[in-house]
Design a protein around this motif. Structure first.
Motif, short mmCIF file in Angstrom:
data_model
loop_
_atom_site.label_atom_id
_atom_site.label_comp_id
_atom_site.label_asym_id
_atom_site.label_seq_id
_atom_site.Cartn_x
_atom_site.Cartn_y
_atom_site.Cartn_z
N LYS A 75 37.34 42.24 42.28
CA LYS A 75 38.18 42.32 43.48
C LYS A 75 39.65 42.12 43.12
CE LYS A 75 34.67 41.66 46.60
NZ LYS A 75 34.15 42.88 47.10
N MET A 78 44.22 40.05 46.49
CA MET A 78 44.22 39.95 47.95
C MET A 78 42.78 39.90 48.48
SD MET A 78 46.03 39.51 50.48
CE MET A 78 47.44 40.20 51.23
N GLU A 79 41.91 40.72 47.90
CA GLU A 79 40.51 40.69 48.31
C GLU A 79 39.85 39.38 47.92
OE1 GLU A 79 38.95 45.26 48.18
OE2 GLU A 79 39.34 44.27 46.25
N ARG A 80 40.24 38.81 46.78
CA ARG A 80 39.68 37.52 46.36
C ARG A 80 40.03 36.43 47.37
NH1 ARG A 80 41.13 37.09 39.95
NH2 ARG A 80 40.03 38.97 39.33
N ARG A 81 41.25 36.49 47.89
CA ARG A 81 41.66 35.50 48.88
C ARG A 81 40.77 35.61 50.12
NH1 ARG A 81 46.14 34.76 52.90
NH2 ARG A 81 45.86 36.97 53.18
N ASN A 82 40.50 36.83 50.54
CA ASN A 82 39.62 37.04 51.69
C ASN A 82 38.18 36.68 51.37
OD1 ASN A 82 41.79 37.96 53.17
ND2 ASN A 82 41.41 40.10 52.70
N PHE A 83 37.82 36.76 50.10
CA PHE A 83 36.47 36.44 49.64
C PHE A 83 36.14 34.98 49.98
CE2 PHE A 83 33.31 35.73 46.20
CZ PHE A 83 32.52 36.85 46.40
N ILE A 85 37.56 33.22 52.45
CA ILE A 85 37.63 33.01 53.89
C ILE A 85 36.35 33.45 54.57
CG2 ILE A 85 38.86 33.65 56.00
CD1 ILE A 85 41.38 33.88 54.22
N GLU A 86 35.76 34.54 54.13
CA GLU A 86 34.56 35.07 54.77
C GLU A 86 33.41 34.21 54.48
OE1 GLU A 86 34.19 38.94 53.12
OE2 GLU A 86 35.83 39.72 54.29
#
Length: 86
Positions: A75, A78-83, A85-86
């Motif tokens: 990822k 930016m996607e890791r950060r959302n990873f 949170i989800e």
């Protein structure tokens, strides 16, 4: 009746600190196992302790660990950060 708030503080006694760590580590592994079964997901825990040279990985058979790490590392930042949170 609600649980009382736990005061977080450094445990000065080595034996008590290690005992507390071991209990919390086992609790974390148990919860991860429950979540992975209930949600049908692959999950892993990697524990690093400064006083031991080796990492501790759960699950011990290491089948899910490479899959989870590869999914995370492929990822973008930016996607890791959302990873998380989800």
């Amino acid at each position: 009746m609600p649980r009382s708030k736990v005061k977080l503080a450094f445990i000065k006694d080595n034996k008590a600190r290690k005992n507390s760590f071991m209990k919390r580590k086992e609790w974390l592994k148990n919860k991860l196992k429950e979540v992975s079964i209930l949600c049908s997901i692959e999950a892993c825990v990697i524990v690093y302790r400064s006083y031991e040279p080796e990492l501790e990985v759960w699950p011990e058979d290491n089948t899910a660990v490479p899959n989870v790490l590869n999914a995370f590392l492929t990822k973008s930042p930016m996607e890791r950060r959302n990873f998380f949170i989800e």
